[in-house]
Design a protein around this motif. Sequence first.
Motif, short mmCIF file in Angstrom:
data_model
loop_
_atom_site.label_atom_id
_atom_site.label_comp_id
_atom_site.label_asym_id
_atom_site.label_seq_id
_atom_site.Cartn_x
_atom_site.Cartn_y
_atom_site.Cartn_z
N ASP A 28 10.83 -13.46 6.20
CA ASP A 28 10.73 -13.51 4.72
C ASP A 28 11.56 -14.69 4.20
O ASP A 28 11.12 -15.44 3.31
CB ASP A 28 11.30 -12.23 4.09
N HIS A 29 12.76 -14.85 4.76
CA HIS A 29 13.63 -15.95 4.34
C HIS A 29 12.99 -17.30 4.68
O HIS A 29 12.93 -18.20 3.84
CB HIS A 29 15.01 -15.80 5.01
N PHE A 30 12.47 -17.42 5.91
CA PHE A 30 11.89 -18.71 6.32
C PHE A 30 10.57 -18.99 5.59
O PHE A 30 10.24 -20.15 5.37
CB PHE A 30 11.71 -18.75 7.84
N LYS A 31 9.87 -17.96 5.18
CA LYS A 31 8.63 -18.19 4.41
C LYS A 31 8.99 -18.84 3.07
O LYS A 31 8.27 -19.72 2.59
CB LYS A 31 7.90 -16.85 4.21
N ARG A 149 1.69 -6.24 6.38
CA ARG A 149 2.80 -5.85 5.50
C ARG A 149 2.72 -6.63 4.18
O ARG A 149 2.92 -6.09 3.10
CB ARG A 149 4.11 -6.13 6.25
N GLU A 150 2.41 -7.93 4.29
CA GLU A 150 2.33 -8.78 3.09
C GLU A 150 1.16 -8.35 2.19
O GLU A 150 1.30 -8.26 0.98
CB GLU A 150 2.13 -10.24 3.53
N ARG A 151 0.00 -8.03 2.80
CA ARG A 151 -1.19 -7.70 2.00
C ARG A 151 -1.15 -6.26 1.48
O ARG A 151 -1.53 -5.99 0.36
CB ARG A 151 -2.45 -7.94 2.85
N LEU A 152 -0.66 -5.31 2.32
CA LEU A 152 -0.76 -3.89 1.95
C LEU A 152 0.59 -3.21 1.72
O LEU A 152 0.65 -2.00 1.54
CB LEU A 152 -1.54 -3.12 3.03
N GLY A 153 1.68 -3.97 1.76
CA GLY A 153 3.00 -3.41 1.43
C GLY A 153 3.76 -2.92 2.65
O GLY A 153 4.95 -3.14 2.75
N GLU A 154 3.08 -2.20 3.53
CA GLU A 154 3.75 -1.74 4.76
C GLU A 154 2.72 -1.50 5.86
O GLU A 154 1.52 -1.40 5.58
CB GLU A 154 4.58 -0.49 4.50
N VAL A 155 3.21 -1.38 7.08
CA VAL A 155 2.34 -1.14 8.23
C VAL A 155 2.27 0.36 8.53
O VAL A 155 1.20 0.88 8.89
CB VAL A 155 2.85 -1.93 9.47
N SER A 254 -21.72 -1.85 2.66
CA SER A 254 -22.23 -0.48 2.82
C SER A 254 -21.08 0.54 2.90
O SER A 254 -21.31 1.74 2.86
CB SER A 254 -23.11 -0.37 4.07
N LEU A 255 -19.82 0.06 3.02
CA LEU A 255 -18.68 0.98 3.06
C LEU A 255 -18.32 1.33 1.62
O LEU A 255 -18.52 0.53 0.71
CB LEU A 255 -17.48 0.31 3.75
N ASN A 256 -17.70 2.49 1.40
CA ASN A 256 -17.36 2.84 0.02
C ASN A 256 -15.93 2.43 -0.34
O ASN A 256 -15.28 3.04 -1.16
CB ASN A 256 -17.60 4.34 -0.25
N LYS A 257 -15.43 1.38 0.31
CA LYS A 257 -14.09 0.87 0.03
C LYS A 257 -14.00 -0.57 0.53
O LYS A 257 -14.90 -1.02 1.29
CB LYS A 257 -13.04 1.71 0.75
N GLU A 258 -12.94 -1.27 0.12
CA GLU A 258 -12.76 -2.65 0.61
C GLU A 258 -11.66 -2.65 1.68
O GLU A 258 -10.53 -2.25 1.41
CB GLU A 258 -12.37 -3.59 -0.53
N ILE A 259 -12.02 -3.07 2.87
CA ILE A 259 -11.03 -3.12 3.96
C ILE A 259 -10.56 -4.57 4.14
O ILE A 259 -11.21 -5.51 3.68
CB ILE A 259 -11.60 -2.56 5.28
N VAL A 260 -9.43 -4.72 4.81
CA VAL A 260 -8.88 -6.05 5.10
C VAL A 260 -9.44 -6.49 6.46
O VAL A 260 -9.44 -5.72 7.42
CB VAL A 260 -7.33 -6.01 5.15
N ILE A 261 -9.91 -7.75 6.51
CA ILE A 261 -10.45 -8.29 7.76
C ILE A 261 -9.48 -9.32 8.34
O ILE A 261 -9.03 -10.24 7.64
CB ILE A 261 -11.81 -8.99 7.51
N ILE A 285 -7.41 -14.38 7.38
CA ILE A 285 -7.30 -15.15 8.62
C ILE A 285 -6.36 -16.36 8.47
O ILE A 285 -5.50 -16.60 9.32
CB ILE A 285 -8.71 -15.59 9.10
N LEU A 286 -6.49 -17.08 7.36
CA LEU A 286 -5.62 -18.25 7.19
C LEU A 286 -4.20 -17.84 6.77
O LEU A 286 -3.23 -18.55 7.05
CB LEU A 286 -6.24 -19.24 6.20
N ASP A 287 -4.07 -16.67 6.11
CA ASP A 287 -2.72 -16.13 5.82
C ASP A 287 -2.01 -15.84 7.14
O ASP A 287 -0.80 -16.07 7.28
CB ASP A 287 -2.79 -14.84 5.01
N GLN A 288 -2.76 -15.30 8.11
CA GLN A 288 -2.18 -15.01 9.43
C GLN A 288 -1.62 -16.31 10.03
O GLN A 288 -0.50 -16.34 10.54
CB GLN A 288 -3.23 -14.42 10.37
#
Length: 309
Positions: A28-31, A149-155, A254-261, A285-288
């Motif tokens: 987090d600090h180095f980011k 963790r960054e996208r969804l708050g926690e693992v 076709s899914l009833n929710k949005e998932i992270v890819i 993918i580019l965030d990774q």
Amino acid sequence: MSELSVNHLLGIKYLNQQDINLIFETADHFKEVINRPIKKVPSLRDITIANLFFENSTRTRLSFELAEKRLSADVINFSAASSSVKKGETLIDTVNNILSMKVDMVVMRHPNPGAGVFLSKHVNASIVNAGDGAHEHPTQALLDSYSIRERLGEVAGKKVVIVGDILHSRVALSNIFALKLQGAEVKVCGPMTLMPRYIEKLGVKVETNLKKALEWCDIANMLRVQNERMEISYFPSTREYTQQYGVNKKLLESLNKEIVIMHPGPINRGVEITSDVADSNQAIILDQVQNGVAVRMAVIYLLASKIKR
Ligand code: CP
């Protein structure tokens, strides 16, 4: 806790939950540092690092080199294709020759599983495994969890499905260890021919139907089919693999929710993932890749602080 429990990063299986928390807090600090106009800190001015790549790489090699330079370490790069390994020199001789030039840390990618562990027992330097055959790719799993963790708050508590060629994937194994350690639920999905026989002993469930797996999960990590590690055919054709295990926009809608890819790269566009999904906001993918630099800075910084000088 302010130091890692290990002197080398050989695999996620050697880390504990506190190690992962410390790596993420340091990342987090180095980011924040790498988003400043001057993206560099003088922390490792007294450290020399050798990047030894005995196998092809784009992301990992560049990411480690950038991370080392952002920390002001001296860096030397070695690729097997242009080295004396081609003349028959052993791994230990190669590395000891490099270390005699006063190198403190070795980052190594190698096609043989366990190469990093072997090296750590025979040479006097801190070893970072940048991928060893189909065994582990610990920094990839760390940057993957950091990105969740960054996208969804926690693992913890998240449902993650790893899709594709589990049998040949060091990314799958390291991710399973890392995700389970942090309290995520993990499923693996793919053809049974690409599933290791005892995979459920790692505490993951197998799902062979991609739609069911996607309906269950919060995050899908799409793996590349590793043709370079296959000596036989594990499925009838690439077209058939894509029909059953490729993710596309229509399937996601076709899914009833949005998932992270997610995808560790390199991508086989149109095989395990279509371009419209890979380039969508659902994909991180580019965030990774971006997070890889901060996470690797954290790993190198924390290991360097354990080197006795
Ligand atoms: N994800 C990954 O390890 O990519 P490279 O093989 O390009 O380093």
